[in-house]
Scaffold this motif. Structure first.
Motif, short mmCIF file in Angstrom:
data_model
loop_
_atom_site.label_atom_id
_atom_site.label_comp_id
_atom_site.label_asym_id
_atom_site.label_seq_id
_atom_site.Cartn_x
_atom_site.Cartn_y
_atom_site.Cartn_z
N VAL A 116 0.83 -1.20 0.00
CA VAL A 116 0.00 0.00 0.00
C VAL A 116 0.87 1.25 0.00
O VAL A 116 0.62 2.20 -0.75
CB VAL A 116 -0.94 -0.01 1.22
CG1 VAL A 116 -1.62 1.35 1.37
CG2 VAL A 116 -1.99 -1.10 1.07
N GLY A 119 2.35 2.05 -3.27
CA GLY A 119 1.44 2.56 -4.28
C GLY A 119 0.95 1.55 -5.29
O GLY A 119 0.53 1.93 -6.40
N LEU A 120 0.94 0.26 -4.97
CA LEU A 120 0.44 -0.75 -5.90
C LEU A 120 -1.08 -0.65 -6.02
O LEU A 120 -1.76 -0.17 -5.12
CB LEU A 120 0.83 -2.16 -5.44
CG LEU A 120 2.21 -2.67 -5.87
CD1 LEU A 120 3.31 -1.87 -5.18
CD2 LEU A 120 2.36 -4.16 -5.55
N GLU A 121 -1.60 -1.11 -7.15
CA GLU A 121 -3.03 -1.10 -7.39
C GLU A 121 -3.75 -2.05 -6.42
O GLU A 121 -3.20 -3.09 -6.05
CB GLU A 121 -3.33 -1.52 -8.84
CG GLU A 121 -2.85 -0.54 -9.89
CD GLU A 121 -3.58 0.79 -9.79
OE1 GLU A 121 -4.79 0.77 -9.46
OE2 GLU A 121 -2.95 1.83 -10.02
N PRO A 122 -4.97 -1.70 -6.03
CA PRO A 122 -5.71 -2.56 -5.08
C PRO A 122 -5.87 -3.99 -5.56
O PRO A 122 -5.78 -4.93 -4.75
CB PRO A 122 -7.08 -1.86 -4.99
CG PRO A 122 -6.79 -0.43 -5.30
CD PRO A 122 -5.69 -0.45 -6.33
N GLU A 123 -6.11 -4.19 -6.86
CA GLU A 123 -6.26 -5.56 -7.37
C GLU A 123 -4.98 -6.36 -7.20
O GLU A 123 -5.01 -7.55 -6.85
CB GLU A 123 -6.66 -5.53 -8.85
CG GLU A 123 -8.03 -4.94 -9.13
CD GLU A 123 -8.03 -3.42 -9.11
OE1 GLU A 123 -6.93 -2.83 -9.01
OE2 GLU A 123 -9.12 -2.82 -9.21
N THR A 124 -3.85 -5.69 -7.43
CA THR A 124 -2.56 -6.35 -7.27
C THR A 124 -2.30 -6.69 -5.81
O THR A 124 -1.82 -7.77 -5.48
CB THR A 124 -1.43 -5.45 -7.80
OG1 THR A 124 -1.67 -5.13 -9.17
CG2 THR A 124 -0.08 -6.15 -7.69
N VAL A 125 -2.63 -5.75 -4.94
CA VAL A 125 -2.45 -5.97 -3.50
C VAL A 125 -3.28 -7.18 -3.05
O VAL A 125 -2.79 -8.05 -2.33
CB VAL A 125 -2.85 -4.72 -2.70
CG1 VAL A 125 -2.81 -5.02 -1.20
CG2 VAL A 125 -1.91 -3.56 -3.02
N ARG A 126 -4.54 -7.22 -3.47
CA ARG A 126 -5.40 -8.34 -3.08
C ARG A 126 -4.86 -9.66 -3.60
O ARG A 126 -4.80 -10.65 -2.85
CB ARG A 126 -6.82 -8.12 -3.60
CG ARG A 126 -7.77 -9.27 -3.28
CD ARG A 126 -9.16 -9.05 -3.85
NE ARG A 126 -9.87 -7.99 -3.17
CZ ARG A 126 -10.55 -8.16 -2.04
NH1 ARG A 126 -10.59 -9.37 -1.46
NH2 ARG A 126 -11.18 -7.16 -1.48
N LEU A 227 -7.01 -3.41 2.39
CA LEU A 227 -7.69 -2.83 1.24
C LEU A 227 -8.57 -1.65 1.65
O LEU A 227 -8.68 -0.65 0.92
CB LEU A 227 -8.53 -3.89 0.53
CG LEU A 227 -7.72 -5.03 -0.13
CD1 LEU A 227 -8.65 -6.10 -0.68
CD2 LEU A 227 -6.83 -4.48 -1.24
N GLN A 230 -6.28 1.25 2.27
CA GLN A 230 -5.82 1.81 1.00
C GLN A 230 -6.91 2.66 0.34
O GLN A 230 -6.63 3.68 -0.29
CB GLN A 230 -5.38 0.69 0.06
CG GLN A 230 -4.76 1.20 -1.25
CD GLN A 230 -4.34 0.05 -2.14
OE1 GLN A 230 -4.97 -1.01 -2.14
NE2 GLN A 230 -3.26 0.24 -2.89
N ALA A 231 -8.18 2.24 0.53
CA ALA A 231 -9.30 2.98 -0.07
C ALA A 231 -9.63 4.25 0.70
O ALA A 231 -10.48 5.03 0.25
CB ALA A 231 -10.53 2.08 -0.14
#
Length: 269
Positions: A116, A119-126, A227, A230-231
């Motif tokens: 997080v 700065g990775l994308e949420p989909e990638t993090v999940r 997540l 991050q949101a």
């Protein structure tokens, strides 16, 4: 984690009850037979050596240590941590939580928070966190699989020992006085197999399975918390969302933790 002596108490109680039932109507010495124990325990362990790689079997001592640990993670502390991180991220920016990552002792949480901050994308993090969670589950399931298999093997080798005893007994039928003793000795291995399987190996496997299930629930909470953080969700929303994962009896502790957090927020404000 907190210590949990209940499994040890259960084991001692079970052994004690069996010994009491034997001594109340018989002689315990008649239930002690070294060759039978070697066949049952040694034989089943030999089968385990064939069934699993050596590196997995070497982990048995560390796996057994988990039996004296409380299987329930600290849900309230996790919720309080995420709410606190969320409050800090909303007031100072997401990069401000980087200094808090080193204070975390959960590998999945450290991985998620670091992604997080990076700065990775949420989909990638999940996706990455779910893969990490699956690997944790597979790693922890090794001990459960070993003891389940051991629980299957012990009665089988007990029966093998019984068959060996019967063959030896039948070969000496010319002396009828030895039949009773021979039959008793032959059946001891069946007793050993059932005893080891149903009081030791299978219960250990069930205990490890319960701990794995609790940890996977904990991992799901961590993924959802990361997540949500991050949101940029409100700390109260994160708190309520994570509380929905908790067992009913743990929600009271989480409520107390939330009250403490609210007091901290007021002081902070």
């Amino acid at each position: 984690m907190k210590k949990n002596i209940v499994p040890i108490v259960g084991l001692i109680l079970g052994i004690g009850l069996i010994i009491w039932s034997i001594t109340s109507s018989g002689n315990i010495a008649s239930f002690v037979d070294a060759p039978s124990l070697v066949i049952t325990l040694g034989g089943s362990f030999s089968a385990i050596l064939i069934s699993f790689p050596l590196k997995s079997i070497k982990k048995l001592p560390s796996i057994l240590k988990k039996l004296v640990l409380d299987p329930n993670p600290d849900y309230a502390k996790l919720i309080e941590t995420f709410a606190s991180l969320s409050r800090k991220a909303r007031s100072q920016g997401i990069l401000a939580i980087e200094e808090d990552i080193v204070e975390q002792d959960n590998e999945l949480m450290v991985t998620g928070l670091q992604m997080v901050v990076d700065g990775l994308e949420p989909e990638t993090v999940r996706d990455i966190m779910e893969i990490t969670s699956e690997n944790i589950e597979k790693r922890h399931s090794v001990g459960q699989d070993i003891f389940l298999k051991w629980g299957e093997m012990a009665p089988a080798f007990g029966m093998i020992g019984t068959l060996i005893g019967l063959v030896i007994m039948l070969g000496e039928l010319n002396d009828p006085s030895t039949i009773g003793v021979g039959m008793a000795t032959a059946l001891i291995t069946t007793f050993y197999g059932s005893f080891l399987a149903n009081l030791i190996f299978i219960p250990i496997a069930s205990n490890l399975q319960m701990q794995t299930n609790e940890e996977m629930k904990f991992c799901e909470m961590i993924i959802e918390g990361v997540l949500s953080l991050q949101a940029g969700e409100n700390p109260r929303v994160i708190e309520q969302k994570l509380k929905s994962y908790m067992p009913f009896e743990s929600k009271e502790d989480a409520t107390k933790a939330a009250e403490n957090l609210q007091q901290e927020e007021q002081n902070y404000g």
